[in-house]
Design a protein around this motif. Structure first.
Motif, PDB file in Angstrom:
ATOM      1  N   VAL A  47       1.951   8.544  -4.270  1.00  0.00           N
ATOM      2  CA  VAL A  47       1.127  10.208  -4.136  1.00  0.00           C
ATOM      3  C   VAL A  47       0.645  11.261  -4.278  1.00  0.00           C
ATOM      4  N   VAL A  48       0.530  11.317  -5.765  1.00  0.00           N
ATOM      5  CA  VAL A  48       0.211  12.648  -5.567  1.00  0.00           C
ATOM      6  C   VAL A  48      -0.833  11.693  -6.481  1.00  0.00           C
ATOM      7  N   LYS A  49      -1.564  10.421  -6.277  1.00  0.00           N
ATOM      8  CA  LYS A  49      -3.589  10.415  -6.498  1.00  0.00           C
ATOM      9  C   LYS A  49      -3.852  10.450  -4.965  1.00  0.00           C
ATOM     10  N   LYS A  50      -3.078  10.063  -4.276  1.00  0.00           N
ATOM     11  CA  LYS A  50      -3.263  10.045  -2.086  1.00  0.00           C
ATOM     12  C   LYS A  50      -3.642  11.625  -2.736  1.00  0.00           C
ATOM     13  N   ILE A  51      -2.671  12.527  -2.540  1.00  0.00           N
ATOM     14  CA  ILE A  51      -3.039  13.816  -2.617  1.00  0.00           C
ATOM     15  C   ILE A  51      -4.118  14.293  -2.805  1.00  0.00           C
ATOM     16  N   GLN A  52      -4.701  14.300  -4.334  1.00  0.00           N
ATOM     17  CA  GLN A  52      -5.811  14.171  -4.607  1.00  0.00           C
ATOM     18  C   GLN A  52      -7.159  13.683  -4.459  1.00  0.00           C
ATOM     19  N   PHE A 104      -7.429  13.178  -1.317  1.00  0.00           N
ATOM     20  CA  PHE A 104      -7.875  14.135  -0.376  1.00  0.00           C
ATOM     21  C   PHE A 104      -8.528  15.474  -0.038  1.00  0.00           C
ATOM     22  N   PHE A 105      -7.613  15.844  -1.377  1.00  0.00           N
ATOM     23  CA  PHE A 105      -7.773  17.584  -1.349  1.00  0.00           C
ATOM     24  C   PHE A 105      -9.944  17.378  -2.552  1.00  0.00           C
ATOM     25  N   ARG A 106      -9.595  16.695  -2.998  1.00  0.00           N
ATOM     26  CA  ARG A 106     -11.021  16.760  -3.548  1.00  0.00           C
ATOM     27  C   ARG A 106     -12.462  16.421  -2.059  1.00  0.00           C
ATOM     28  N   ASP A 107     -11.718  15.144  -1.802  1.00  0.00           N
ATOM     29  CA  ASP A 107     -12.865  14.987  -0.202  1.00  0.00           C
ATOM     30  C   ASP A 107     -13.210  16.032   1.090  1.00  0.00           C
ATOM     31  N   ARG A 108     -11.713  17.096   1.013  1.00  0.00           N
ATOM     32  CA  ARG A 108     -12.107  18.435   1.740  1.00  0.00           C
ATOM     33  C   ARG A 108     -12.906  19.239   1.134  1.00  0.00           C
TER      34      ARG A 108
END
Length: 271
Positions: free
Chosen positions: A149-154, A156-160
């Motif tokens: 989960v944390v890697k997925k969030i990271q 996503f945040f980087r992309d946005r």
């Protein structure tokens, strides 16, 4: 001290207080109460985002929040709009809202060309990029696990962040919410893994906003604790956020969090 966003849901179907503040006078009264209790911001929503929510029209969403915004902005109150629709976001900024809290992470379809000129006119404007496994209203059937989960969030945040910077949005304006509860997964341990690894997220994205107030994952690990009985478990979780010095906390019960924060800070001074 954390900046506290007091939740003001002007909806029929928000999971913990749907229908309570649909009348503008009731919403204004509740907003005044949250401010008196110590809220730094009012986080106003006219569209529920819980797993059983129904989508209302953009016109209805704006009709719900507009009277509250028009009432508080002239008083200098800082208003955050919880909305994922660009057309509603645009109206809110024009009406004096200075923070947009977007559960889609600014991925919902629509014209966002208004954002760059809005920042040129209002340099202090903030954007809160929230992560959700489905990028919209909370849903079941997430593929997120505690391990990833944390890697997925990271990611996503980087992309946005990359896309918004390309649009001309200044980086200091960007704030990040990992999403909790059903925004991540129906498995409560996914949310708890995020809480356990807040330091990892904060290292790369220091401007974190976290909201755990009355969320399902807190009740589910305690035998489906009803929403009305989640105040103490919410506060326990919010103390964890204070421990990690999360700069922005979104909550329903501002008074209890402010009281707990004062005691927490006094205890830290004694060490």
């Amino acid at each position: 001290m954390a900046e506290i966003f007091g939740i003001l849901n002007i909806t029929t179907d928000s999971f913990s207080d749907g229908g309570k503040f649909l009348n503008p006078d009731d919403a204004i009264q509740q907003g005044t109460k949250l401010l008196q209790e110590g809220a730094d911001w009012l986080d106003v929503s006219g569209q529920s985002s819980n797993i059983d929510a129904t989508l209302v029209s953009e016109e209805e969403e704006w009709r719900r929040v507009e009277p509250v915004i028009r009432h508080f902005v002239p008083q200098g109150v800082r208003i955050s709009l919880d909305s994922f629709r660009p057309a509603v976001q645009k109206k809110a900024i024009e009406a004096g809202v200075r923070c947009i809290n977007d559960i889609s992470g600014f991925t919902y379809e629509g014209d966002r060309s208004f954002l760059k000129p809005a920042f040129e006119k209002h340099p202090g404007l903030k954007l809160i990029i929230m992560h959700s496994h489905n990028k919209n209203i909370a849903k079941y059937k997430s593929d997120l696990t505690p391990e990833k989960v944390v890697k997925k969030i990271q990611i996503f945040f980087r992309d946005r962040r990359s896309e918004l910077l390309t649009m001309g949005i200044p980086e200091p304006a960007l704030h990040y919410d990992p999403g909790m509860g059903f925004f991540l997964s129906e498995d409560p341990m996914v949310s708890f893994r995020v809480l356990q690894e807040l330091e990892i997220l904060k290292l790369e994205f220091p401007q974190l906003m976290v909201g755990v107030s009355r969320k399902s994952f807190l009740g589910n690990v305690l035998g489906n604790l009803p929403i009305t009985e989640r105040e103490f478990v919410t506060l326990a979780c919010e103390l964890h956020l204070l421990r990690y010095k999360i700069p922005f906390i979104r909550t329903h019960n501002v008074l209890k969090l402010r009281q707990a924060e004062k005691i927490w800070n006094l205890c830290q001074e004694m060490e």
